[in-house]
Design an enzyme around this catalytic site. Structure first.
Site, PDB file in Angstrom:
ATOM      1  N   TYR A  64       3.055  -9.566  -0.223  1.00  0.00           N
ATOM      2  CA  TYR A  64       2.559  -8.928  -1.453  1.00  0.00           C
ATOM      3  C   TYR A  64       2.739  -7.409  -1.370  1.00  0.00           C
ATOM      4  O   TYR A  64       3.328  -6.904  -0.407  1.00  0.00           O
ATOM      5  CB  TYR A  64       1.127  -9.386  -1.728  1.00  0.00           C
ATOM      6  CG  TYR A  64       1.111 -10.888  -1.924  1.00  0.00           C
ATOM      7  CD1 TYR A  64       1.791 -11.460  -3.015  1.00  0.00           C
ATOM      8  CD2 TYR A  64       0.525 -11.743  -1.004  1.00  0.00           C
ATOM      9  CE1 TYR A  64       1.855 -12.837  -3.183  1.00  0.00           C
ATOM     10  CE2 TYR A  64       0.584 -13.131  -1.164  1.00  0.00           C
ATOM     11  CZ  TYR A  64       1.249 -13.672  -2.250  1.00  0.00           C
ATOM     12  OH  TYR A  64       1.327 -15.035  -2.412  1.00  0.00           O
ATOM     13  N   HIS A  69      -5.543  -6.670   1.252  1.00  0.00           N
ATOM     14  CA  HIS A  69      -4.479  -7.656   1.489  1.00  0.00           C
ATOM     15  C   HIS A  69      -3.160  -6.919   1.707  1.00  0.00           C
ATOM     16  O   HIS A  69      -2.550  -6.429   0.762  1.00  0.00           O
ATOM     17  CB  HIS A  69      -4.381  -8.582   0.278  1.00  0.00           C
ATOM     18  CG  HIS A  69      -3.629  -9.855   0.518  1.00  0.00           C
ATOM     19  ND1 HIS A  69      -2.798 -10.045   1.608  1.00  0.00           N
ATOM     20  CD2 HIS A  69      -3.586 -11.015  -0.180  1.00  0.00           C
ATOM     21  CE1 HIS A  69      -2.283 -11.282   1.544  1.00  0.00           C
ATOM     22  NE2 HIS A  69      -2.747 -11.876   0.463  1.00  0.00           N
ATOM     23  N   ASN A  95       7.605 -15.516   1.245  1.00  0.00           N
ATOM     24  CA  ASN A  95       8.050 -14.577   0.215  1.00  0.00           C
ATOM     25  C   ASN A  95       9.209 -13.698   0.685  1.00  0.00           C
ATOM     26  O   ASN A  95       9.342 -12.545   0.286  1.00  0.00           O
ATOM     27  CB  ASN A  95       6.891 -13.717  -0.316  1.00  0.00           C
ATOM     28  CG  ASN A  95       5.954 -14.517  -1.209  1.00  0.00           C
ATOM     29  OD1 ASN A  95       6.408 -15.414  -1.933  1.00  0.00           O
ATOM     30  ND2 ASN A  95       4.662 -14.215  -1.170  1.00  0.00           N
ATOM     31  N   ASN A 115       1.549 -11.381   3.847  1.00  0.00           N
ATOM     32  CA  ASN A 115       2.150 -12.488   3.087  1.00  0.00           C
ATOM     33  C   ASN A 115       3.112 -12.097   1.977  1.00  0.00           C
ATOM     34  O   ASN A 115       3.269 -12.821   0.994  1.00  0.00           O
ATOM     35  CB  ASN A 115       1.045 -13.397   2.527  1.00  0.00           C
ATOM     36  CG  ASN A 115       0.191 -14.006   3.631  1.00  0.00           C
ATOM     37  OD1 ASN A 115       0.531 -13.888   4.807  1.00  0.00           O
ATOM     38  ND2 ASN A 115      -0.907 -14.636   3.272  1.00  0.00           N
ATOM     39  N   THR A 142      -6.585 -18.796  -1.764  1.00  0.00           N
ATOM     40  CA  THR A 142      -6.378 -18.901  -3.203  1.00  0.00           C
ATOM     41  C   THR A 142      -6.548 -20.355  -3.625  1.00  0.00           C
ATOM     42  O   THR A 142      -5.901 -21.232  -3.064  1.00  0.00           O
ATOM     43  CB  THR A 142      -4.955 -18.412  -3.547  1.00  0.00           C
ATOM     44  OG1 THR A 142      -4.901 -17.011  -3.298  1.00  0.00           O
ATOM     45  CG2 THR A 142      -4.589 -18.700  -4.986  1.00  0.00           C
TER      46      THR A 142
HETATM   47  C1  LIG Z   1      -4.410 -23.085  -0.326  1.00  0.00           C
HETATM   48  C2  LIG Z   1      -4.148 -21.826   0.448  1.00  0.00           C
HETATM   49  C3  LIG Z   1      -4.376 -20.607  -0.164  1.00  0.00           C
HETATM   50  C4  LIG Z   1      -4.197 -19.411   0.539  1.00  0.00           C
HETATM   51  N1  LIG Z   1      -4.513 -18.220  -0.063  1.00  0.00           N
HETATM   52  C5  LIG Z   1      -4.485 -17.071   0.649  1.00  0.00           C
HETATM   53  C6  LIG Z   1      -4.994 -15.857   0.090  1.00  0.00           C
HETATM   54  O1  LIG Z   1      -5.534 -15.823  -1.020  1.00  0.00           O
HETATM   55  N2  LIG Z   1      -4.885 -14.740   0.846  1.00  0.00           N
HETATM   56  C7  LIG Z   1      -4.318 -14.738   2.093  1.00  0.00           C
HETATM   57  O2  LIG Z   1      -4.237 -13.693   2.720  1.00  0.00           O
HETATM   58  N3  LIG Z   1      -3.871 -15.897   2.647  1.00  0.00           N
HETATM   59  C8  LIG Z   1      -3.970 -17.049   1.969  1.00  0.00           C
HETATM   60  N4  LIG Z   1      -3.587 -18.234   2.563  1.00  0.00           N
HETATM   61  C9  LIG Z   1      -3.252 -18.240   3.995  1.00  0.00           C
HETATM   62  C10 LIG Z   1      -4.507 -18.588   4.814  1.00  0.00           C
HETATM   63  O3  LIG Z   1      -5.488 -17.564   4.724  1.00  0.00           O
HETATM   64  C11 LIG Z   1      -4.169 -18.768   6.295  1.00  0.00           C
HETATM   65  O4  LIG Z   1      -3.498 -17.623   6.762  1.00  0.00           O
HETATM   66  C12 LIG Z   1      -3.296 -19.983   6.546  1.00  0.00           C
HETATM   67  O5  LIG Z   1      -3.788 -21.122   5.851  1.00  0.00           O
HETATM   68  C13 LIG Z   1      -3.215 -20.276   8.027  1.00  0.00           C
HETATM   69  O6  LIG Z   1      -4.487 -20.600   8.540  1.00  0.00           O
HETATM   70  P1  LIG Z   1      -4.885 -22.135   8.842  1.00  0.00           P
HETATM   71  O7  LIG Z   1      -3.811 -22.673   9.755  1.00  0.00           O
HETATM   72  O8  LIG Z   1      -6.232 -22.067   9.502  1.00  0.00           O
HETATM   73  O9  LIG Z   1      -4.894 -22.864   7.540  1.00  0.00           O
HETATM   74  C14 LIG Z   1      -3.725 -19.437   1.877  1.00  0.00           C
HETATM   75  C15 LIG Z   1      -3.477 -20.687   2.475  1.00  0.00           C
HETATM   76  C16 LIG Z   1      -3.695 -21.864   1.782  1.00  0.00           C
HETATM   77  C17 LIG Z   1      -3.479 -23.187   2.457  1.00  0.00           C
END
Ligand SMILES: Cc1cc2nc3c(=O)[nH]c(=O)nc-3n(C[C@H](O)[C@H](O)[C@H](O)COP(=O)(O)O)c2cc1C
Length: 369
Positions: free
Chosen positions: A186, A181, A241, A184, A28
């Site tokens: 939701y 989805h 959440n 997290n 996001t």
């Molecule tokens: C800015 C941001 C936005 C995110 N938005 C979503 C999202 O839209 N949907 C989702 O399932 N997870 C979302 N996440 C979680 C990421 O998909 C991911 O699970 C998390 O960053 C861990 O992976 P990483 O360690 O490679 O960053 C978001 C994470 C970040 C940092």
């Protein structure tokens, strides 16, 4: 191509051949047009820059006005949104990439100010998630979410229809597939997990009843896309959440068994998260329960580095790995992994909202050289 590097061995995900196993996780970024939640040209440019991923999973996108929980997130329920997303998918395809859309309903993680007619957000049960916040406007910043209203049993078909419509719209917008989805905290995660689902009808109580709505949504989406182009995301031990489950091994092992029977192409599992994890490190018992019950592709996510991804793919603990924050800061992440090049660092102050700064201005390697 270096066949020695397992991350660059092609992979057949559903009926698509991916050129590498480096997936862009859904992220996001809260940069849709403020009026109408419509993707714009800068969103198309951002995804185009990241087309080197084996597959992009585009950010969580609300399937209906009721499914919205934050300011400036995009939707997939109006014609203008479909047209906006079409620009994105066209740009990614022109650059040789593949892109799925993450279909989202936030459930209780919302606020009356974001809901149609100022209504109370909906959930499986009227339980307020402690400490959960949302972003309702540029002026107000983060605010607590209120106690939600429990969905009546006769409202459940409308939730399934919202996902079905979102899936159909995603198809018209030119996506290669969709990810449901269910992670997290939701709506679908709220139904899956024992603490947030205290219903006494066919959609709560026993484990099989808690799984019912998520599985009905999966079947509806499969009706539109087929099994080969449908995936799902779960976060069995994520606490973001205010989420908990009394027995994640049983919940997610059983869910995986049903998903395997339906035959969808993949499960993406948030194994560890900076947003909160109930276990220290990766929950291997849950991962094993999912992996042993689900025979199709498994995408691991959370705190992966390229070396850990290589190691876990080699060991058969995952088939692919998805990267979130590293892809925010490195539009050409696969090229950097390939050449063992240094990574740009991410700036968390520009994660959500704003303009091209911290969005489309992270340099690619060849721009630096
Ligand atoms: C800015 C941001 C936005 C995110 N938005 C979503 C999202 O839209 N949907 C989702 O399932 N997870 C979302 N996440 C979680 C990421 O998909 C991911 O699970 C998390 O960053 C861990 O992976 P990483 O360690 O490679 O960053 C978001 C994470 C970040 C940092």
């Amino acid at each position: 191509m270096d066949n020695q590097d397992v991350l660059f061995r092609s992979f057949t995900l559903g009926d698509m051949t991916l050129r590498n196993r480096i997936i862009m996780a859904p992220l996001t970024r809260s940069r849709a047009a403020q009026t109408g939640d419509i993707p714009t040209d800068i969103n198309a440019e951002y995804y185009r820059q990241r087309a080197g991923a084996g597959l992009i999973i585009a950010e969580a996108t609300q399937v209906s006005p009721q499914g919205k929980g934050y300011a400036f997130t995009p939707g997939i329920h109006s014609e203008n949104q479909v047209a906006g997303w079409h620009k994105v998918t066209t740009a990614v395809h022109k650059a040789g990439g593949r892109i799925h859309l993450q279909l989202w309903h936030v459930g209780r993680i919302s606020h009356p100010e974001l809901q149609p007619n100022g209504e109370t957000p909906v959930a499986p049960s009227a339980i307020k998630p402690q400490g959960a916040q949302t972003f309702i406007s540029a002026d107000s910043g983060m605010v607590d979410v209120p106690e939600p209203r429990a969905l009546a049993t006769d409202e459940i078909p409308s939730i399934i229809d919202q996902f079905r419509q979102g899936a159909e719209n995603a198809k018209r917008a030119g996506f290669d597939g969709v990810e449901i989805h269910a992670a997290n905290g939701y709506l679908l995660d709220q139904f899956l997990r024992s603490e947030s689902n205290q219903r006494t009808d066919a959609y709560g109580g026993s484990l099989e009843s808690r799984l019912r709505l998520p599985l009905e949504v999966v079947n509806a989406v499969v009706d539109v896309w087929g099994t080969e182009r449908t995936g799902i995301r779960v976060s069995p031990t994520g606490s973001f959440n205010d989420m908990r489950d009394t027995d994640p091994v049983e919940t997610y092992g059983t869910f995986a068994k049903h998903l395997n029977e339906i035959g969808i192409a993949y499960i993406e599992v948030v194994e560890d998260s900076f947003q909160g994890n109930l276990e220290k490190g990766r929950p291997q018992a849950v991962i094993d329960a999912i992996r042993s019950n689900f025979k199709r592709a498994y995408i691991g996510n959370g705190h992966y580095t390229d070396s850990e991804a290589r190691q876990r793919v080699e060991e058969g603990l995952c088939d692919l790995a998805s990267f979130g924050r590293p892809f925010i800061a490195n539009p050409d992440l696969p090229a950097r992994f390939r050449h063992n090049a240094p990574l740009n660092e991410w700036d968390s102050s520009t994660f959500y909202g704003g303009d091209e700064r911290g969005y489309t201005d992270y340099p690619a390697l060849n721009a630096e050289q």
